[in-house]
Motif scaffolding. Structure first.
Motif, short mmCIF file in Angstrom:
data_model
loop_
_atom_site.label_atom_id
_atom_site.label_comp_id
_atom_site.label_asym_id
_atom_site.label_seq_id
_atom_site.Cartn_x
_atom_site.Cartn_y
_atom_site.Cartn_z
N SER A 25 0.82 -1.22 0.00
CA SER A 25 0.00 0.00 0.00
C SER A 25 0.85 1.26 0.00
O SER A 25 0.34 2.34 0.30
CB SER A 25 -0.93 -0.01 1.23
OG SER A 25 -0.16 -0.06 2.43
N ARG A 26 2.11 1.14 -0.34
CA ARG A 26 2.97 2.33 -0.37
C ARG A 26 2.39 3.40 -1.27
O ARG A 26 1.79 3.11 -2.32
CB ARG A 26 4.37 1.96 -0.87
CG ARG A 26 5.22 1.22 0.14
CD ARG A 26 6.57 0.89 -0.44
NE ARG A 26 6.43 0.00 -1.60
CZ ARG A 26 7.43 -0.25 -2.45
NH1 ARG A 26 8.61 0.34 -2.30
NH2 ARG A 26 7.24 -1.08 -3.46
N GLY A 27 2.56 4.65 -0.84
CA GLY A 27 2.05 5.78 -1.61
C GLY A 27 0.55 5.91 -1.56
O GLY A 27 -0.05 6.60 -2.38
N GLY A 28 -0.08 5.25 -0.58
CA GLY A 28 -1.53 5.32 -0.46
C GLY A 28 -2.26 4.50 -1.50
O GLY A 28 -3.45 4.76 -1.78
N PHE A 29 -1.61 3.49 -2.08
CA PHE A 29 -2.23 2.68 -3.12
C PHE A 29 -3.38 1.86 -2.54
O PHE A 29 -3.22 1.15 -1.55
CB PHE A 29 -1.18 1.74 -3.71
CG PHE A 29 -1.64 0.97 -4.93
CD1 PHE A 29 -1.86 1.62 -6.13
CD2 PHE A 29 -1.83 -0.40 -4.86
CE1 PHE A 29 -2.26 0.92 -7.25
CE2 PHE A 29 -2.23 -1.11 -5.98
CZ PHE A 29 -2.45 -0.45 -7.18
N THR A 30 -4.55 1.95 -3.17
CA THR A 30 -5.76 1.33 -2.62
C THR A 30 -6.36 0.26 -3.54
O THR A 30 -7.46 -0.22 -3.28
CB THR A 30 -6.84 2.39 -2.34
OG1 THR A 30 -7.16 3.08 -3.57
CG2 THR A 30 -6.36 3.40 -1.31
N HIS A 31 -5.65 -0.10 -4.60
CA HIS A 31 -6.22 -1.03 -5.57
C HIS A 31 -5.62 -2.43 -5.47
O HIS A 31 -5.69 -3.21 -6.43
CB HIS A 31 -6.02 -0.50 -6.99
CG HIS A 31 -6.57 0.87 -7.22
ND1 HIS A 31 -7.92 1.17 -7.10
CD2 HIS A 31 -5.95 2.04 -7.54
CE1 HIS A 31 -8.11 2.45 -7.35
NE2 HIS A 31 -6.93 3.00 -7.61
N GLY A 32 -5.03 -2.76 -4.34
CA GLY A 32 -4.38 -4.05 -4.19
C GLY A 32 -5.30 -5.22 -4.50
O GLY A 32 -6.48 -5.21 -4.16
N GLY A 33 -4.72 -6.24 -5.14
CA GLY A 33 -5.49 -7.43 -5.51
C GLY A 33 -6.14 -7.34 -6.88
O GLY A 33 -6.96 -8.19 -7.23
N TRP A 34 -5.74 -6.37 -7.69
CA TRP A 34 -6.40 -6.12 -8.98
C TRP A 34 -6.23 -7.27 -9.97
O TRP A 34 -7.01 -7.41 -10.91
CB TRP A 34 -5.88 -4.83 -9.61
CG TRP A 34 -4.38 -4.73 -9.69
CD1 TRP A 34 -3.55 -4.12 -8.78
CD2 TRP A 34 -3.54 -5.26 -10.72
NE1 TRP A 34 -2.24 -4.24 -9.18
CE2 TRP A 34 -2.21 -4.93 -10.36
CE3 TRP A 34 -3.77 -5.97 -11.90
CZ2 TRP A 34 -1.11 -5.31 -11.15
CZ3 TRP A 34 -2.69 -6.35 -12.68
CH2 TRP A 34 -1.38 -6.02 -12.31
N ALA A 35 -5.23 -8.14 -9.77
CA ALA A 35 -4.98 -9.22 -10.73
C ALA A 35 -5.79 -10.48 -10.44
O ALA A 35 -5.83 -11.39 -11.27
CB ALA A 35 -3.50 -9.57 -10.76
N ILE A 36 -6.45 -10.54 -9.29
CA ILE A 36 -7.11 -11.78 -8.87
C ILE A 36 -8.20 -12.19 -9.85
O ILE A 36 -8.29 -13.37 -10.25
CB ILE A 36 -7.69 -11.62 -7.45
CG1 ILE A 36 -6.56 -11.39 -6.44
CG2 ILE A 36 -8.51 -12.84 -7.07
CD1 ILE A 36 -7.05 -11.08 -5.04
#
Length: 214
Positions: A25-36
């Motif tokens: 979540s570095r840099g405030g990234f909120t889209h984690g898991g987009w490849a699932i």
């Protein structure tokens, strides 16, 4: 021997946190898991030959090493034993970096030189490790990119290739779509691309040895 980069990326080149919401979540990234949602058996079939070579090993930046192994060692998955049993070469600028998983070796100091020597006798795969990839690219040490290109645009996040001034001419050698719309594309250096048998950088944008590796 071959040094291959294997990564999931979006249409706009983002590679950050593809596997789970809390992966990175570095840099405030909120889209984690987009490849699932793009997962498909064809991806594992494409990756398999690279991951099962007898002489093979993983070349990882420190952060990717810590994230990948800490995740898979908490899962009841066949990947856990496979990753632990695989030789892992961990790049870090910190000489006392802790290596918590079996079969791990620290790569420190002259990173391009060390990687060049490893690649003489060992097939290597890089996963994640964006800063490491970008640091090795100008030295002509990467032989192949196997990219799973997902049909999604995120508009933010760390990209595989940032605006760092490096030029790399590639040629497409294989390409196949999956049932989920992901394009599995293999690229190798173009036949007329500049290369260096001595491992010297193609551009004077800084030494890879002084780059913090992801």
């Amino acid at each position: 021997m071959t040094l291959t980069v294997i990564n999931h990326i979006t249409l706009d080149g983002v590679m950050q946190s593809p596997g789970s919401p809390d992966e990175d979540s570095r840099g405030g990234f909120t889209h984690g898991g987009w490849a699932i949602r793009g997962s498909d058996p064809a991806m594992y079939a494409a990756m398999g030959p690279h991951m099962s070579k007898p002489s093979g090993g993983l070349l990882l930046g420190r952060r990717s090493y810590e994230q990948m192994l800490s995740y898979w060692n908490t899962q009841h998955s066949p990947y856990r034993d496979a990753l632990n049993n695989t030789a892992k070469y961990v790049v870090s600028r910190t000489p006392d970096t802790g290596l918590d998983w079996p079969n791990s070796t620290l790569v420190h100091g002259d990173i391009p030189g060390a990687v060049k020597e490893l690649a003489r006798t060992t097939d290597l795969v890089i996963m994640g490790s964006g800063q490491l990839i970008r640091a090795l690219l100008p030295y002509g040490l990467i032989d192949e990119f196997l990219l799973m290109i997902h049909p999604i645009v995120l508009g933010s996040g760390q990209r595989l290739f940032e605006q760092d001034g490096h030029v790399a001419a590639l040629r497409l050698t294989e390409c196949a779509p999956t049932a989920t719309g992901v394009i599995i594309a293999t690229y190798r250096p173009a036949d007329d691309a500049p290369h260096s048998a001595t491992g010297a950088p193609h551009s004077a944008t800084g030494s890879a040895a002084h780059t913090e590796k992801r």
